[in-house]
Scaffold this motif. Sequence first.
Motif, PDB file in Angstrom:
ATOM      1  N   ALA A 106       0.838  -1.204   0.000  1.00 32.17           N
ATOM      2  CA  ALA A 106       0.000   0.000   0.000  1.00 32.17           C
ATOM      3  C   ALA A 106       0.873   1.253   0.000  1.00 32.17           C
ATOM      4  O   ALA A 106       0.540   2.248  -0.662  1.00 32.17           O
ATOM      5  N   ALA A 107       1.992   1.218   0.720  1.00 37.38           N
ATOM      6  CA  ALA A 107       2.926   2.353   0.711  1.00 37.38           C
ATOM      7  C   ALA A 107       3.485   2.569  -0.691  1.00 37.38           C
ATOM      8  O   ALA A 107       3.593   3.714  -1.154  1.00 37.38           O
ATOM      9  N   ASP A 108       3.815   1.478  -1.372  1.00 40.48           N
ATOM     10  CA  ASP A 108       4.303   1.579  -2.748  1.00 40.48           C
ATOM     11  C   ASP A 108       3.245   2.200  -3.652  1.00 40.48           C
ATOM     12  O   ASP A 108       3.550   3.044  -4.496  1.00 40.48           O
ATOM     13  N   LEU A 109       1.979   1.776  -3.471  1.00 39.58           N
ATOM     14  CA  LEU A 109       0.885   2.338  -4.266  1.00 39.58           C
ATOM     15  C   LEU A 109       0.702   3.824  -3.970  1.00 39.58           C
ATOM     16  O   LEU A 109       0.464   4.624  -4.878  1.00 39.58           O
ATOM     17  N   GLU A 110       0.811   4.183  -2.704  1.00 43.32           N
ATOM     18  CA  GLU A 110       0.674   5.585  -2.323  1.00 43.32           C
ATOM     19  C   GLU A 110       1.754   6.426  -3.005  1.00 43.32           C
ATOM     20  O   GLU A 110       1.474   7.513  -3.538  1.00 43.32           O
ATOM     21  N   ILE A 111       2.975   5.925  -3.036  1.00 45.19           N
ATOM     22  CA  ILE A 111       4.069   6.640  -3.688  1.00 45.19           C
ATOM     23  C   ILE A 111       3.802   6.773  -5.185  1.00 45.19           C
ATOM     24  O   ILE A 111       4.024   7.842  -5.768  1.00 45.19           O
ATOM     25  N   MET A 112       3.314   5.702  -5.802  1.00 41.70           N
ATOM     26  CA  MET A 112       2.967   5.775  -7.224  1.00 41.70           C
ATOM     27  C   MET A 112       1.968   6.899  -7.463  1.00 41.70           C
ATOM     28  O   MET A 112       2.105   7.672  -8.410  1.00 41.70           O
ATOM     29  N   GLY A 113       0.965   6.947  -6.601  1.00 36.74           N
ATOM     30  CA  GLY A 113      -0.046   7.993  -6.734  1.00 36.74           C
ATOM     31  C   GLY A 113       0.549   9.373  -6.555  1.00 36.74           C
ATOM     32  O   GLY A 113       0.263  10.297  -7.323  1.00 36.74           O
ATOM     33  N   ARG A 114       1.377   9.540  -5.544  1.00 36.59           N
ATOM     34  CA  ARG A 114       2.004  10.852  -5.287  1.00 36.59           C
ATOM     35  C   ARG A 114       2.919  11.263  -6.436  1.00 36.59           C
ATOM     36  O   ARG A 114       3.096  12.447  -6.705  1.00 36.59           O
ATOM     37  N   ASN A 115       3.477  10.273  -7.136  1.00 34.04           N
ATOM     38  CA  ASN A 115       4.305  10.553  -8.309  1.00 34.04           C
ATOM     39  C   ASN A 115       3.455  10.768  -9.557  1.00 34.04           C
ATOM     40  O   ASN A 115       3.996  11.067 -10.627  1.00 34.04           O
ATOM     41  N   GLY A 116       2.149  10.546  -9.438  1.00 31.52           N
ATOM     42  CA  GLY A 116       1.240  10.774 -10.558  1.00 31.52           C
ATOM     43  C   GLY A 116       1.296   9.721 -11.637  1.00 31.52           C
ATOM     44  O   GLY A 116       0.878   9.952 -12.772  1.00 31.52           O
ATOM     45  N   ASP A 117       1.798   8.530 -11.317  1.00 30.46           N
ATOM     46  CA  ASP A 117       1.928   7.465 -12.309  1.00 30.46           C
ATOM     47  C   ASP A 117       1.371   6.159 -11.740  1.00 30.46           C
ATOM     48  O   ASP A 117       2.022   5.492 -10.937  1.00 30.46           O
ATOM     49  N   LEU A 118       0.166   5.804 -12.160  1.00 35.49           N
ATOM     50  CA  LEU A 118      -0.482   4.584 -11.683  1.00 35.49           C
ATOM     51  C   LEU A 118      -0.306   3.417 -12.652  1.00 35.49           C
ATOM     52  O   LEU A 118      -0.947   2.381 -12.493  1.00 35.49           O
ATOM     53  N   SER A 119       0.587   3.554 -13.614  1.00 33.03           N
ATOM     54  CA  SER A 119       0.733   2.515 -14.639  1.00 33.03           C
ATOM     55  C   SER A 119       1.132   1.156 -14.060  1.00 33.03           C
ATOM     56  O   SER A 119       0.731   0.120 -14.592  1.00 33.03           O
ATOM     57  N   GLY A 120       1.884   1.116 -12.981  1.00 33.73           N
ATOM     58  CA  GLY A 120       2.296  -0.163 -12.393  1.00 33.73           C
ATOM     59  C   GLY A 120       1.379  -0.635 -11.275  1.00 33.73           C
ATOM     60  O   GLY A 120       1.588  -1.700 -10.693  1.00 33.73           O
ATOM     61  N   ALA A 121       0.346   0.139 -10.970  1.00 34.91           N
ATOM     62  CA  ALA A 121      -0.530  -0.190  -9.839  1.00 34.91           C
ATOM     63  C   ALA A 121      -1.287  -1.504 -10.003  1.00 34.91           C
ATOM     64  O   ALA A 121      -1.376  -2.269  -9.044  1.00 34.91           O
ATOM     65  N   PRO A 122      -1.841  -1.803 -11.180  1.00 39.55           N
ATOM     66  CA  PRO A 122      -2.598  -3.064 -11.278  1.00 39.55           C
ATOM     67  C   PRO A 122      -1.770  -4.306 -10.941  1.00 39.55           C
ATOM     68  O   PRO A 122      -2.275  -5.251 -10.344  1.00 39.55           O
ATOM     69  N   GLU A 123      -0.494  -4.293 -11.278  1.00 37.19           N
ATOM     70  CA  GLU A 123       0.366  -5.437 -10.977  1.00 37.19           C
ATOM     71  C   GLU A 123       0.635  -5.560  -9.493  1.00 37.19           C
ATOM     72  O   GLU A 123       0.801  -6.657  -8.976  1.00 37.19           O
TER      73      GLU A 123
END
Length: 93
Positions: free
Chosen positions: A75-92
């Motif tokens: 979840a922390a990794d997902l939060e960072i992805m979101g804060r970076n504005g790039d959700l492309s790797g989130a589904p994996e």
Amino acid sequence: MINPAPLEKLRKFFGTEGDSFVREVIVRYLQGAEGMLNDLERYCQQQDISQFIRVAHTLKGNSASVGADEVSQLAADLEIMGRNGDLSGAPEK
């Protein structure tokens, strides 16, 4: 793998009611986590980054509080992805 330390602290704090309290915490966590995972998927598809970050942050904290350290880290990794504005790797994740 679950880190038992947070739940053991709760169990000791609530004394004779500790076991039932911990059971209730676990049930509520599982129910809430399921909904949050569904929300994360939906917000990712909608590219609603602010809501995605909010849910990822909540899942991170809730997971840490019950010792679900791996889920908390994801979840922390997902939060960072979101804060970076790039959700492309989130589904994996």
